[in-house]
Design a protein around this motif. Sequence first.
Motif, short mmCIF file in Angstrom:
data_model
loop_
_atom_site.label_atom_id
_atom_site.label_comp_id
_atom_site.label_asym_id
_atom_site.label_seq_id
_atom_site.Cartn_x
_atom_site.Cartn_y
_atom_site.Cartn_z
N ILE A 146 0.85 -1.20 0.00
CA ILE A 146 0.00 0.00 0.00
C ILE A 146 0.88 1.25 0.00
O ILE A 146 0.61 2.21 -0.73
CB ILE A 146 -0.95 -0.01 1.21
CG1 ILE A 146 -2.12 -0.97 0.96
CG2 ILE A 146 -1.49 1.41 1.50
CD1 ILE A 146 -3.07 -1.12 2.12
N SER A 180 -0.07 2.38 -3.61
CA SER A 180 -1.19 3.30 -3.36
C SER A 180 -0.69 4.72 -3.12
O SER A 180 -1.10 5.67 -3.81
CB SER A 180 -1.99 2.82 -2.14
OG SER A 180 -2.40 1.48 -2.32
N SER A 193 -5.34 1.00 -2.62
CA SER A 193 -5.26 0.33 -1.32
C SER A 193 -6.23 -0.84 -1.27
O SER A 193 -5.90 -1.92 -0.74
CB SER A 193 -5.57 1.31 -0.19
OG SER A 193 -4.61 2.35 -0.14
N PHE A 194 -7.42 -0.64 -1.82
CA PHE A 194 -8.40 -1.73 -1.89
C PHE A 194 -7.87 -2.86 -2.75
O PHE A 194 -7.93 -4.03 -2.36
CB PHE A 194 -9.72 -1.21 -2.46
CG PHE A 194 -10.72 -2.31 -2.69
CD1 PHE A 194 -11.52 -2.77 -1.66
CD2 PHE A 194 -10.85 -2.90 -3.95
CE1 PHE A 194 -12.43 -3.79 -1.86
CE2 PHE A 194 -11.75 -3.92 -4.16
CZ PHE A 194 -12.55 -4.37 -3.12
N SER A 205 -10.84 -5.58 2.82
CA SER A 205 -10.16 -4.70 1.87
C SER A 205 -10.71 -3.27 1.96
O SER A 205 -9.96 -2.30 1.87
CB SER A 205 -10.33 -5.24 0.45
OG SER A 205 -9.78 -6.53 0.32
N ALA A 229 -8.56 -0.02 3.09
CA ALA A 229 -8.45 1.05 2.09
C ALA A 229 -8.90 2.39 2.65
O ALA A 229 -8.23 3.42 2.47
CB ALA A 229 -9.27 0.69 0.85
#
Length: 220
Positions: free
Chosen positions: A122, A126, A158-159, A178, A182
Amino acid sequence: MDKKIILGLLLSYILLFICFIIALILPKLKVPKEITRKVVHIMISNWWIIALIYLNNYFALIPPITFLGLNYLSYKYKLVKGIERDDPKQLGTIFYPLAMILLVLFGISQHKLYIGAIGGLILGYSDGLATVLGVTLGKRKLYRDKTYVGSITMLVMSFMVTFIILNLYHQEYILLGSLVVAFSATFNELFITDHGTDNLSVPLLSSIVYYLFQLIVQLI
């Protein structure tokens, strides 16, 4: 030492060398420093894939400890200017490998390195892509210097990172887990972090949130 571990360490240092070359070349091509930083930021996060495949033990600490030492030298002596900010208060290049070390320790102690990888990837994909797209495409500010484009990218990536990892490790409540990770990562990056602290807080919080989520699920 096991051949698999040796291969994992070798691949780790090859990745580090590639990132070093990228950090030297992109500034010469007139790529903005912030974009250069985030490209390296994303690239080095791929180390977690190497760790999950080859270094699922305490040998996984060796590369990030090495990264921390090299990044400190670069920060102190400006060895690789492509990854360093002009403001000396910005310690992102120090926090990044420090977060990797803490995530490895946490993941290995729980015999679940993939939980550390959630936070690590992440941070790489992300946060990295959020900055790249926010800088290049983002026009409207959402909060402080954060744009709508960057924050949406942070949320979606992130998800996706969490969803993919949880699927690979056959976890329960994948969709809900998730989403929880996220939104917490995006909230953290948007409202809490400053002076490069997102390189520490975003990955740690993301992994801790999923760890707590997993504990709650086990109680249901």
